[in-house]
Design a protein around this motif. Structure first.
Motif, PDB file in Angstrom:
ATOM      1  N   GLN A 161       0.648  -1.242   0.354  1.00 39.90           N
ATOM      2  CA  GLN A 161      -0.038   0.065   0.200  1.00 39.90           C
ATOM      3  C   GLN A 161       1.137   0.867   0.432  1.00 39.90           C
ATOM      4  O   GLN A 161       2.043   1.443   0.745  1.00 39.90           O
ATOM      5  N   PRO A 162       0.988   2.188  -0.819  1.00 36.66           N
ATOM      6  CA  PRO A 162       1.231   3.241  -1.336  1.00 36.66           C
ATOM      7  C   PRO A 162       1.468   4.055   0.157  1.00 36.66           C
ATOM      8  O   PRO A 162       2.618   4.536   0.771  1.00 36.66           O
ATOM      9  N   ILE A 163       0.485   3.964   0.397  1.00 38.76           N
ATOM     10  CA  ILE A 163       0.739   5.358   1.971  1.00 38.76           C
ATOM     11  C   ILE A 163       1.228   4.561   3.134  1.00 38.76           C
ATOM     12  O   ILE A 163       1.917   5.609   4.329  1.00 38.76           O
ATOM     13  N   GLU A 164       1.117   3.252   3.033  1.00 36.54           N
ATOM     14  CA  GLU A 164       1.576   2.618   3.831  1.00 36.54           C
ATOM     15  C   GLU A 164       3.112   3.137   4.392  1.00 36.54           C
ATOM     16  O   GLU A 164       4.200   3.287   4.905  1.00 36.54           O
ATOM     17  N   ALA A 165       3.904   2.265   2.416  1.00 32.47           N
ATOM     18  CA  ALA A 165       5.591   2.219   1.844  1.00 32.47           C
ATOM     19  C   ALA A 165       5.928   4.537   2.452  1.00 32.47           C
ATOM     20  O   ALA A 165       7.338   3.979   3.478  1.00 32.47           O
ATOM     21  N   PHE A 166       4.703   4.493   1.967  1.00 32.82           N
ATOM     22  CA  PHE A 166       5.308   6.167   2.491  1.00 32.82           C
ATOM     23  C   PHE A 166       5.535   6.722   3.981  1.00 32.82           C
ATOM     24  O   PHE A 166       6.425   7.643   4.356  1.00 32.82           O
ATOM     25  N   ALA A 167       4.834   6.145   4.823  1.00 33.39           N
ATOM     26  CA  ALA A 167       4.262   5.887   5.766  1.00 33.39           C
ATOM     27  C   ALA A 167       5.851   6.169   6.848  1.00 33.39           C
ATOM     28  O   ALA A 167       6.192   6.193   7.605  1.00 33.39           O
ATOM     29  N   MET A 168       6.070   4.278   6.706  1.00 31.68           N
ATOM     30  CA  MET A 168       7.566   3.689   7.221  1.00 31.68           C
ATOM     31  C   MET A 168       8.923   4.366   6.282  1.00 31.68           C
ATOM     32  O   MET A 168       9.263   4.572   7.119  1.00 31.68           O
ATOM     33  N   SER A 169       8.492   4.575   5.090  1.00 27.19           N
ATOM     34  CA  SER A 169      10.064   5.480   4.858  1.00 27.19           C
ATOM     35  C   SER A 169       9.968   6.588   5.610  1.00 27.19           C
ATOM     36  O   SER A 169      11.039   6.991   5.982  1.00 27.19           O
ATOM     37  N   TRP A 170       8.604   7.667   5.764  1.00 30.11           N
ATOM     38  CA  TRP A 170       9.071   9.279   6.576  1.00 30.11           C
ATOM     39  C   TRP A 170       9.363   7.996   8.449  1.00 30.11           C
ATOM     40  O   TRP A 170      10.863   8.849   8.904  1.00 30.11           O
ATOM     41  N   LEU A 171       9.287   7.322   8.710  1.00 31.36           N
ATOM     42  CA  LEU A 171       9.036   6.847  10.195  1.00 31.36           C
ATOM     43  C   LEU A 171      10.696   6.654  10.472  1.00 31.36           C
ATOM     44  O   LEU A 171      11.328   6.690  10.780  1.00 31.36           O
ATOM     45  N   GLU A 172      11.214   6.047   9.255  1.00 31.50           N
ATOM     46  CA  GLU A 172      12.527   5.290   8.863  1.00 31.50           C
ATOM     47  C   GLU A 172      13.838   6.267   9.251  1.00 31.50           C
ATOM     48  O   GLU A 172      14.729   6.212   9.535  1.00 31.50           O
ATOM     49  N   THR A 173      13.540   7.509   8.272  1.00 33.44           N
ATOM     50  CA  THR A 173      14.562   8.432   7.346  1.00 33.44           C
ATOM     51  C   THR A 173      14.583   9.780   9.326  1.00 33.44           C
ATOM     52  O   THR A 173      15.498  10.530   9.110  1.00 33.44           O
ATOM     53  N   THR A 174      14.004  10.135   9.617  1.00 27.29           N
ATOM     54  CA  THR A 174      13.039  10.904  10.615  1.00 27.29           C
ATOM     55  C   THR A 174      13.920  10.198  11.965  1.00 27.29           C
ATOM     56  O   THR A 174      15.047  11.593  12.242  1.00 27.29           O
ATOM     57  N   LYS A 175      13.832   8.398  12.031  1.00 25.18           N
ATOM     58  CA  LYS A 175      14.211   8.420  12.941  1.00 25.18           C
ATOM     59  C   LYS A 175      15.855   8.737  12.758  1.00 25.18           C
ATOM     60  O   LYS A 175      16.683   9.697  13.601  1.00 25.18           O
ATOM     61  N   ALA A 176      16.350   8.506  11.905  1.00 20.88           N
ATOM     62  CA  ALA A 176      17.852   8.887  11.564  1.00 20.88           C
ATOM     63  C   ALA A 176      17.678  10.187  11.682  1.00 20.88           C
ATOM     64  O   ALA A 176      19.152  10.780  12.117  1.00 20.88           O
ATOM     65  N   LEU A 177      17.658  11.129  11.405  1.00 23.15           N
ATOM     66  CA  LEU A 177      17.167  12.623  11.571  1.00 23.15           C
ATOM     67  C   LEU A 177      17.949  13.161  13.129  1.00 23.15           C
ATOM     68  O   LEU A 177      18.525  13.386  12.878  1.00 23.15           O
ATOM     69  N   MET A 178      16.401  12.280  13.486  1.00 21.97           N
ATOM     70  CA  MET A 178      16.945  12.936  15.464  1.00 21.97           C
ATOM     71  C   MET A 178      18.509  12.224  15.868  1.00 21.97           C
ATOM     72  O   MET A 178      18.897  13.089  16.279  1.00 21.97           O
TER      73      MET A 178
END
Length: 313
Positions: A161-178
């Motif tokens: 599901q694209p929405i789920e894919a991009f939400a998980m992408s956000w989750l992983e990259t935002t954790k890395a940013l923090m």
């Protein structure tokens, strides 16, 4: 913080569709800072540093290869840094500005090697946006392009599901940013897209103060009145006539079962970033979901029949 003019570069980071282009354009308004359209320089350097690991722990890549030939890792990184920073500095000088800021939307997916390259030689300016608004916007972006960029496609392959894919992408990259923010705290600032929309002058003042500049850019509207520079950028944002709130909370139209599932994963980080947690929308069983689907089809069919009847009349 002591200012070293050799380390004045600014790297803008954020998940695609998080407002990175808006932030870049606001930074570019500053009379002392040049922030051109996306150059892809840093992500290219990051890929240059990629390596495959053998079972014995040997990094088969350029750093190891050059090390065997007598070039230390620090020497290679220094020359690569001079190469990439040099282009950005020359772009700034051509515009009559002293400093550069680089933003390429997909840099976030190469964060580890970009940090290896830049270390404390730049200021990191990060931007975050509500993950489900990011997911909605990414879905529209990929549809308009007719493709999934390779970094996003990796998530599509994992989450159908694209929405789920991009939400998980956000989750992983935002954790890395923090994580980057905690590690490089004296060189890192994070802002929220929604806060820029609410009061861009206050947020940009804090950004410029952080990078040791006078504010000097109270006229954000001018980015919408000028002819944009030619180059890679978010063309949708270039079509806007003002900073507005229309892109906030678009995620609320998503199906409630999907929102519930994602909320359970996103809420801890949302709370840490100062967003409201996604409310529990309630469990919807398969029987109820089937009934809702059937009802929707029936309503659609009824409207179609009414339209056909009106046409005949």
């Amino acid at each position: 913080m002591t200012r070293n003019t050799d380390d004045d570069g600014i790297v803008v980071l954020g998940h695609p569709r998080s407002g990175t282009t808006l932030l870049r354009r606001l930074i570019n308004l500053h009379p002392n800072i040049s922030s051109p359209p996306e150059t892809h320089l840093l992500s290219a350097c990051a890929r240059f540093l990629d390596a495959d690991m053998t079972a014995d722990g040997v990094d088969m890549g350029v750093l190891a290869g050059l090390d065997f030939s007598g070039f230390s890792e620090s020497d290679v990184l220094k020359e690569l840094r001079q190469f990439s920073f040099g282009f950005l500095q020359r772009i700034a000088e051509r515009k009559g500005k002293a400093r550069w800021a680089e933003k390429t939307a997909f840099d976030i997916f190469h964060l580890k090697n970009i940090e290896k390259l830049c270390e404390d030689h730049v200021y990191y300016v990060a931007i975050v946006r509500h993950p489900l608004d990011v997911a909605v916007s990414c879905t529209e972006f990929c549809t308009s392009m007719g493709t999934y960029p390779s970094t996003l496609h990796e998530y599509i392959k994992r989450y159908p599901q694209p929405i789920e894919a991009f939400a998980m992408s956000w989750l992983e990259t935002t954790k890395a940013l923090m994580d980057l923010g905690r590690k490089r705290s004296s060189r890192f600032i994070m802002v929220r897209y929604e806060d820029i929309i609410e009061d861009e002058n206050e947020i940009m003042n804090s950004v410029f103060q952080f990078v040791d500049e006078e504010h000097g850019c109270d006229q954000a509207q001018s980015i919408f009145n000028s002819i944009p520079e030619i180059g890679f950028s978010d063309h949708k944002s270039l079509q806007e006539k003002s900073i507005h709130k229309k892109s906030i909370d678009r995620w609320r139209s998503l199906p409630s079962p999907q929102v519930k599932r994602l909320g359970e994963l996103l809420n801890p980080l949302l709370a840490e970033l100062g967003y409201d947690e996604i409310e529990n929308t309630g469990e919807i069983g398969t029987t109820a979901a089937r009934r809702r689907y059937a009802t929707s089809l029936a309503l659609h069919a009824a409207k179609t029949n009414e339209t056909d009847d009106d046409t005949k009349d």
